[in-house]
Design an enzyme around this catalytic site. Structure first.
Site, PDB file in Angstrom:
ATOM      1  N   CYS A  60     -54.127 -15.925 -51.943  1.00  0.00           N
ATOM      2  CA  CYS A  60     -54.379 -14.490 -52.097  1.00  0.00           C
ATOM      3  C   CYS A  60     -55.767 -14.205 -52.679  1.00  0.00           C
ATOM      4  CB  CYS A  60     -53.310 -13.865 -52.983  1.00  0.00           C
ATOM      5  SG  CYS A  60     -53.343 -14.472 -54.674  1.00  0.00           S
ATOM      6  N   ALA A  63     -56.532 -15.489 -56.126  1.00  0.00           N
ATOM      7  CA  ALA A  63     -56.874 -16.922 -56.130  1.00  0.00           C
ATOM      8  C   ALA A  63     -58.346 -17.119 -55.800  1.00  0.00           C
ATOM      9  CB  ALA A  63     -55.997 -17.675 -55.142  1.00  0.00           C
ATOM     10  N   ARG A  94     -57.639 -26.349 -60.283  1.00  0.00           N
ATOM     11  CA  ARG A  94     -58.706 -26.533 -59.293  1.00  0.00           C
ATOM     12  C   ARG A  94     -59.746 -27.605 -59.658  1.00  0.00           C
ATOM     13  NH1 ARG A  94     -60.183 -24.175 -54.826  1.00  0.00           N
ATOM     14  NH2 ARG A  94     -62.345 -24.086 -55.431  1.00  0.00           N
ATOM     15  N   HIS A 194     -63.161 -13.635 -52.982  1.00  0.00           N
ATOM     16  CA  HIS A 194     -64.535 -14.129 -53.133  1.00  0.00           C
ATOM     17  C   HIS A 194     -65.509 -12.961 -53.167  1.00  0.00           C
ATOM     18  CE1 HIS A 194     -62.923 -17.739 -50.625  1.00  0.00           C
ATOM     19  NE2 HIS A 194     -62.697 -17.954 -51.904  1.00  0.00           N
TER      20      HIS A 194
END
Lengths: 548, 460
Positions: A60, A63, A94, A194
């Protein structure tokens, strides 16, 4: 593709992949499954909604924003405003490595902060609790920055994280508090996150510190998140060559580096998908050109270093780059020559990310392996077909909801680092200045390109092609391995790495060699399951008591 | 120092949770649904939820974890997710062919107010559910309770939606499994077999999340409670709920719907919790406890007696989930150890009361807190004020363990960095023996590491 191997007919494969879908779904998926032609690049449907019910690799917006872009900067306290899960799942998973200079330096990466929203906050609003949480974080840690991330319910109940952030920022005076509207439902994948992250970092961080950075060749490294120490290896090489890294976006970075990043003279972009917005915005506002590079693969690293030297146009730097390449390459060559006979002719598939599925093909090609199929999880058409396609991309309802910042040249700080003519000359020399030619140009004719690969399609592809290695993420890892095919995780590197630069290439060669040649894949069948085995056939002894 | 900003001074917090000792409901619902044979869990929300839950479960089990999502976008969030769920049901039945789709909600769909009962009914009315197939659901809002609540809610949904009372009793006992590992479920089945008691265990993730390498990916592995078994739970003579928080609500649902009486026990972790389990099984099924089990128990007590000097007075900090923490704390006390600090992010007065009662009787000075802000940050601060000899908890504990240089045992969920939990049980006498072995190894390895050369022991 190699002539000595018989590959399936890709158009037939394509038919087979969509056969089982309901007709509407099949029609939609067909546009995302493309037989490649590097000469006349066909259109790939990308960055569109996943059909509900399809088992997808995608995550999503949250994230992409908190997990990918903001997560790696060590001295921001990242508070997730929402129920506990979102913050919990993005906690250290991550592998963004970071290295402080001393034990006194701030590093909040090992921490997980959340407002742990409860039912009453959903009903009566959560802003009050959010402000209490920000105050408590400030009192406990006195960080330089606090970032707030909105999760799904926040957008729906109408909590204004930006207003809350502003109020607290003004109250503190010495702590930069800012928010992100990165609710999970925005956009169609991580990609929206992003973009939202780029906007926020650009608005709230970049340009806050105008102290001129030192160094002759100053650049920022964009779209490198220091997974498994990738940024450390690039930093090592830059140091050796004499390039000054002003800031990374955002592996191993700090708040003050990002705030000072507009004093660099070049932005180099690794992961085009997650950070190209930043490159464009910094170019417009400050006049810093950006250039696509790739530090995945030894040859690609050498090439990228040469491009950077070419950009700066300094003979000394060019000579130094050649010296470093000459020093690093023999070590790499010695290893690859030893490994090559065991990997040459093998095949790989890559379905991951928004950039990795492209760049890791370089490493496989260094290993003598062919990429028979590849695709991204959350990329856009420009990542496949190249940025020339940008004007042709239709902006749909999902993308429209993501803010496009209106950026203008800064009245004081705009300073074009190169003239138009200089940039043209550099492009002539093959430098990808403000450009990216995408994945498909590099892939062979008749290889398969699949965007947002579904679980069902991945199993089909494996059945048909039987690749020697499959690259994807954790959700796919053990599914594929159950099929007897090793899976290399290209998000987490299976907890190895780094894979960038010269040392990283060597790590990758060794890992792939180990994986494709591991004897375990030949041990799957028990002796009594093999053809002609004496399963239950007596050797002539009277042993009937065994079954009594 | 990894957690270099954790100060010794404890300040009360009201808004900020730091390093939570819990996660959210839907992942528990997903885990529970995986214990039903032929079932595909479905997350009704944004893609990220499903992706995060699958990733976490996959890291914990190193196994395929299949689940689908309604893939909400902004439109669905505004207009409701009905269209998404209906489309998902159609796609799933044609592409992935499960027997059952187990839908759980998320904070997003709950905030919107999607009614899963109404949507699944519509799916049936619209003919989107093929004959003989099932779509079940559970409401699992992430802003209430924790992952344990979600597990419990999905189990309750399973019980309510499958159990049928035919009027003819079956000579079997339901065991509603609280949140435990496939290995634990396998051990419960084994103990029942040794006791000669026919049980229906649900859910049952053994042979699902510990599947063998066969060269094939079996989308629906052979394990899991079958629909027929689930339906038959309504005819069972009795239910045992193992876990007051994670299992009891499902047993209550069975009693309500099918009049199956029940009793709630702790998950049989440790000697006395296992004793209660065996005794109850023997009583409700009217069977003698076989020597085999008595001897298993004897071996555990034997080790506890023989190694008591290494356990006595050792201070332990632990964090995790209520149904595990309660019997584990009791076991630590039976081992003559000293549970010193205990936190659980899972809220709930019942657990708080039970734990307080146990501690008041046997260890009144123990620090204990559950619910909001009962997090690992607090636990770590407590550890700084009153250091311990051993830390027990999920993988996230390794950061505290390293900083404080404390031996660490991985226990609970999630365990992201070791294997074993899915293969070797913590329940029953043999599981408890494994726990004692782990505790002893951790403590004795530390003694070996820290001993002065002249004090280094060969025989211990």
């Amino acid at each position: 593709m190699e002539a000595n191997k018989i590959y399936p007919d890709p158009s037939k494969v394509r038919e087979e992949l969509i056969q089982r879908y309901p007709s509407k779904v099949a029609k939609k998926r067909a546009k995302s499954i493309i037989v490649n032609d590097p000469e006349i690049i066909p259109e790939v449907q990308a960055n569109v909604r996943t059909v509900p019910g399809i088992i997808t690799q995608r995550g999503c917006s949250y994230a992409g924003c908190k997990g990918v872009v903001l997560g790696p900067t060590r001295d921001i306290v990242n508070i997730v405003h929402g129920p506990i899960g979102c913050s919990f799942y993005a906690w250290l998973t991550r592998r963004n490595q970071t290295r402080t200079e001393s034990l006194m330096d701030a590093n909040y990466i090992p921490y997980c902060f959340s407002t742990d929203m409860q039912e009453e906050n959903v009903v009566f609003g959560g802003e009050k609790k959010l402000k209490v949480a920000i105050q408590e974080a400030y009192d406990l840690f006195h960080p330089k920055s606090i970032a707030i991330f909105s999760t799904c319910p926040v957008g729906l109940i109408g909590d204004d994280v930006h207003a809350a952030s502003k109020e607290m920022r003004e109250k503190f005076g010495d702590c930069n508090v800012f928010g992100f509207s990165c609710e999970g439902y925005r956009g169609v994948s991580q990609s929206a996150g992003h973009h939202i992250a780029n906007n926020g970092v650009f608005k709230h961080m970049v340009g806050r510190n105008n102290t001129p950075s030192e160094g002759k060749f100053k650049l920022n490294l964009l779209g490198e998140y220091n997974i498994g120490g990738d940024a450390f290896e690039i930093e090592r090489i830059f140091d050796k060559v004499g390039i000054t890294l002003v800031s990374s976006f955002s592996g191993n970075s700090t708040v003050s580096q990002i705030e000072n990043s507009h004093t660099a003279d070049l932005n180099v972009i690794l992961c085009h998908r997650s950070i190209n917005y930043m490159g464009d915005m910094m170019e417009t506002k400050y006049g810093i050109p950006w250039m696509k590079v790739n530090f995945v693969g030894a040859e690609s690293t050498a090439k990228s270093l040469r491009k950077i030297a070419e950009y700066f146009g300094d003979e000394g730097l060019k000579a130094k780059v050649e010296e470093v390449i000459a020093e690093e390459m023999p070590k790499v060559k010695a290893i690859i020559e030893e490994i090559l006979p065991r990997t040459t002719g093998k095949t790989a598939m890559l379905f991951v990310g928004g950039s990795r599925a492209h760049h890791y093909q370089d490493l496989f090609s260094e290993l003598g392996m062919t990429t028979v199929a590849a695709g991204y999880e959350f990329a856009h058409r420009d990542d496949y077909e190249g940025r020339d396609v940008l004007p042709k991309i239709k902006v749909d309802a999902d993308s429209k909801n993501i803010e496009e910042l209106k950026v203008l040249p800064d009245p004081e700080l705009y300073n074009p680092r190169k003239t138009e003519a200089e940039l043209e000359a550099l492009k002539e020399k093959g430098l990808e200045i403000n450009g990216y030619s995408g994945m498909m140009k590099q892939m062979t004719k008749k290889s398969l390109v699949v965007d947002d690969l579904s679980h069902y399609e991945s199993e089909k592809l494996i059945e048909i092609y039987k690749p020697d290695i499959f690259c994807a993420g954790i959700k796919e890892k053990y599914v594929v391995q159950k099929m007897g095919i090793p899976l290399k995780q290209l998000h987490s590197y299976d907890y190895g790495g780094p894979y960038t630069g010269f040392e990283g290439a060597v790590n990758f060669y060794k890992d792939i060699d180990r994986m494709v040649n591991n004897p375990v894949w030949k041990l799957i069948k028990a002796p009594w399951q093999k053809a002609g085995a004496t399963n239950g056939k007596s050797k002539g002894l009277k042993a009937s008591y065994v079954t009594q | 120092m990894l957690l270099r900003h954790t100060s010794k001074e404890v300040k009360e917090r009201e808004g900020l949770t730091i390093n939570p000792a819990k996660t959210c409901q839907p992942i528990g619902a997903m885990y529970a649904a995986l214990g039903i044979h032929g079932c595909l869990p479905h997350s009704h929300g944004s893609q990220g939820c499903c992706s995060y839950h699958r990733s976490t479960l996959t890291r914990h089990y190193k196994e395929p974890v299949m689940a689908a999502t309604s893939s909400f976008t902004e439109g669905a969030s505004v207009f409701g997710g009905q269209a998404n769920l209906l489309a998902a049901i159609e796609t799933i039945f044609s592409v992935y062919e499960p027997d059952i789709i187990a839908v759980h909600s998320t904070c997003l769909s709950e905030t919107i107010g999607d009614d899963l009962q109404q949507i699944t009914r519509k799916a049936r009315d619209d003919g989107k559910i093929p004959e003989g197939k099932h779509v079940i659901f559970a409401s699992t809002p992430s802003f209430i309770g924790s992952h344990v609540t979600g597990y419990s809610n999905m189990l309750t949904g399973i019980a309510e939606q499958f159990a049928v009372s035919t009027g003819v009793k079956k000579n079997q006992i339901n065991i509603v499994a609280g949140w435990m590992e496939p290995s634990d479920m396998r051990e419960i089945k084994l103990l029942s077999k040794k006791l000669c008691v026919k049980i229906v265990l649900f859910p049952d993730t053994s042979d699902v999340l510990d599947a063998p390498q066969s060269g094939k990916h079996v989308f629906y592995p052979k394990g899991g409670t079958t629909v027929a078994e689930l339906q038959s739970t309504g005819d069972s003579i009795y239910s045992l709920a193992l876990g007051p928080i994670s299992a009891e609500p499902a047993a209550i649902a069975l009693e309500k719907k099918c009049k199956v009486s029940f009793e709630t026990l702790d998950i049989p972790i440790g000697l006395t919790a296992t004793d209660r389990f065996i005794m109850t099984m023997s009583e409700v099924a009217n069977v003698n406890v076989p020597d085999e089990i008595t001897e298993e128990r004897g071996r555990l007590v034997d080790v506890m007696a023989d190694m008591e000097q290494y356990l006595y007075g050792k201070k332990v900090a632990l964090f995790g989930d209520p149904d595990q923490l309660l019997p584990l704390t009791e076991f630590l006390l039976d081992l003559n150890m000293k549970p010193t600090h205990i936190v659980s992010g899972t809220p709930g007065q019942r657990f708080e009361k039970q734990m307080r009662q146990l501690l008041d009787e046997r260890s009144p000075e123990t620090n204990f807190r559950n619910g909001l802000q009962a997090d690992m940050f607090l636990l770590h601060q407590w550890m700084k004020n009153d250091p311990v000899d051993l830390l027990i908890g999920n993988t996230y504990g390794k950061y505290m363990a390293r900083d404080e240089d404390v031996p660490f045992i991985r226990f609970g969920f999630p365990i992201l960095d070791r294997i074993g939990h899915s293969y070797f049980p913590n329940v029953g006498y043999s599981g408890s023996l494994r726990l004692v072995e782990k505790i002893l190894s951790a403590i004795m390895d530390r003694q070996d590491r820290d001993a002065l050369e002249e004090k280094f022991e060969l025989v211990m």
